[in-house]
Scaffold this active site. Structure first.
Site, PDB file in Angstrom:
ATOM      1  N   LYS A   1       0.811  -1.227   0.000  1.00 41.30           N
ATOM      2  CA  LYS A   1       0.000   0.000   0.000  1.00 41.30           C
ATOM      3  C   LYS A   1       0.841   1.273   0.000  1.00 41.30           C
ATOM      4  CE  LYS A   1      -0.852  -0.055   4.988  1.00 41.30           C
ATOM      5  NZ  LYS A   1      -1.727  -0.640   5.997  1.00 41.30           N
TER       6      LYS A   1
ATOM      7  N   ARG B   1      -9.060  -0.957  16.482  1.00 40.42           N
ATOM      8  CA  ARG B   1      -9.351  -0.559  15.103  1.00 40.42           C
ATOM      9  C   ARG B   1     -10.360  -1.590  14.611  1.00 40.42           C
ATOM     10  NH1 ARG B   1      -4.797   0.079  10.540  1.00 40.42           N
ATOM     11  NH2 ARG B   1      -5.329  -2.118  10.297  1.00 40.42           N
TER      12      ARG B   1
END
Ligand code: PLP
Length: 373
Positions: free
Chosen positions: A36, A131
């Site tokens: 990413k 998260r």
């Protein structure tokens, strides 16, 4: 050469990736190589695959599409939970995705059916970093429901720590993930032949735990991005022994170079951006202005490689002071970046990305391995 420019040395990336793959494989842990930060750059992805990474991982479907367009056929995982609105794209481009919501898994199954294929998933478990993740008490019921979707293959479970709250992967939370895998195998093997094949323990912040000789239990995969690219342990911001920390360099061009008073003058209110340094001494400063700014980098995450001091930045300017010689207008200065500065530079269309092809194809010979810490 155009500036600003990021140079990524793929020889160093290859060394870092193959070193980590080797160390983890010897503990029975496979590596998903995360692309990413390089926005799915195909040369970067190919380098990770050559280094022995079995699966690629990216958080954005656009980056995965880019790798597919470039002809990369290796298994690719979407490592951010899919958007409900992108189920079709996810199934078309990714082999596996990390999931926490049954509505999304249901949509993935429908999309897979329409496309005449199957889609694999890992269920992410919340272990304290807050998260993404299913609460451990809800995992069994989520598995039960997941097994009813006709076009989904449940590959296993996973977790993310260290990202949002900096929770440290340790024997307790990783032990819980292993126990959950054991429980699922016990509860579902008779009814559905489910075996939890993959137990994905986390990201680069798991490395210290995984390699320190602890019992790793059922953990058999880690998803590594920052440690491969930056050679750094993100939890402690420390270099990882034997890895290159300088695979990535930013170059920016000097557009003004002057001796100026060290102190500003005139009445002052808030600047547009907070400054990164405290007030300086009186007298004068050798000051340079470079053509790169907040729009392209996180100035707090830069360090000048020639020993200059970064005074701060505005949207389009980086202000640097030097005790030594002032660089001439038109010359380039180079900077090391932390992960946050790198992410912003990679996504700025004003920064050129220069992936430098590998010179050597095999593993590095011992004399080129960087100094041990
Ligand atoms: C970004 C990310 C990773 C890789 O994290 P690093 O700290 O860069 O190794 C792994 N898993 C998920 C879910 C991610 O979003």
């Amino acid at each position: 050469m155009t500036a600003p420019r990021i140079e990524i040395n793929l020889d160093k990336v290859f060394h870092n990736a193959s070193t980590l793959v080797g160390r983890l494989n010897s503990h029975g842990i496979a590596v998903t190589g995360v692309t990413k930060a390089c926005m799915g750059n195909p040369s970067y992805a190919e380098t990770l695959l050559a280094a022995g990474v079995g699966t690629l991982g990216d958080s954005r479907i656009e980056n995965i599409e880019e790798m597919r367009r470039a002809g990369i056929a290796a298994p690719i995982a979407l490592i951010r939970a899919p958007m409900l609105s992108q189920a079709g794209l996810v199934v078309a481009n990714a082999d596996i995705s990390l999931n926490t919501e049954l509505d999304v898994i249901s949509a993935l199954s429908d999309a897979a059916q329409k496309a005449g294929r199957r889609h694999a998933i890992l269920l992410m478990v919340e272990l304290g970093d807050l998260r993404e993740g299913i609460m451990p008490d809800d995992l069994e019921e989520t598995v039960r429901r997941t097994l009813t979707f006709s076009h989904i293959d449940l590959r296993g479970i996973g977790a993310s720590l260290g990202c949002f709250n900096g929770v440290i992967p340790d024997g307790i939370n990783m032990g819980e993930l292993s126990r959950l895998a054991d429980d699922l195998d016990q509860k579902f093997c008779a009814s559905s032949n489910l075996v939890t094949r993959t137990v994905s323990g986390g990201n680069s912040s798991n490395l210290k735990w995984a390699l320190s000789g602890n019992s790793i239990g059922r953990i058999n995969e880690l998803r590594l991005g920052e440690s491969i690219l930056m050679g750094v342990d993100p939890l402690y911001r420390e270099p990882i022994e034997g890895l290159y920390t300088d695979a990535v360099t930013l170059f920016a061009e000097v557009i003004e170079s002057k001796i100026k008073p060290s102190q500003p003058w005139g009445e002052m209110a808030h600047p547009t951006f907070e400054k990164t340094t405290k007030t300086r001494h009186h007298g004068t400063t050798n000051q340079m202005v470079l053509a790169v700014g907040h729009q392209d980098i996180d100035p707090a995450g830069l360090s000048a490689l020639n020993g200059s001091e970064i005074l701060g930045a505005s949207s389009d300017h980086l202000i640097v002071a030097t005790n030594g010689c002032r660089a001439q207008v038109g010359t380039e200065l180079s900077f090391a970046l932390n992960y946050s500065a790198l992410l912003r530079a990679m996504t700025s269309r004003f920064v050129r990305k220069d992936f430098q092809a590998r010179q050597s194809l095999g593993p590095k010979s011992s004399e080129t391995v960087p100094r041990a810490e």
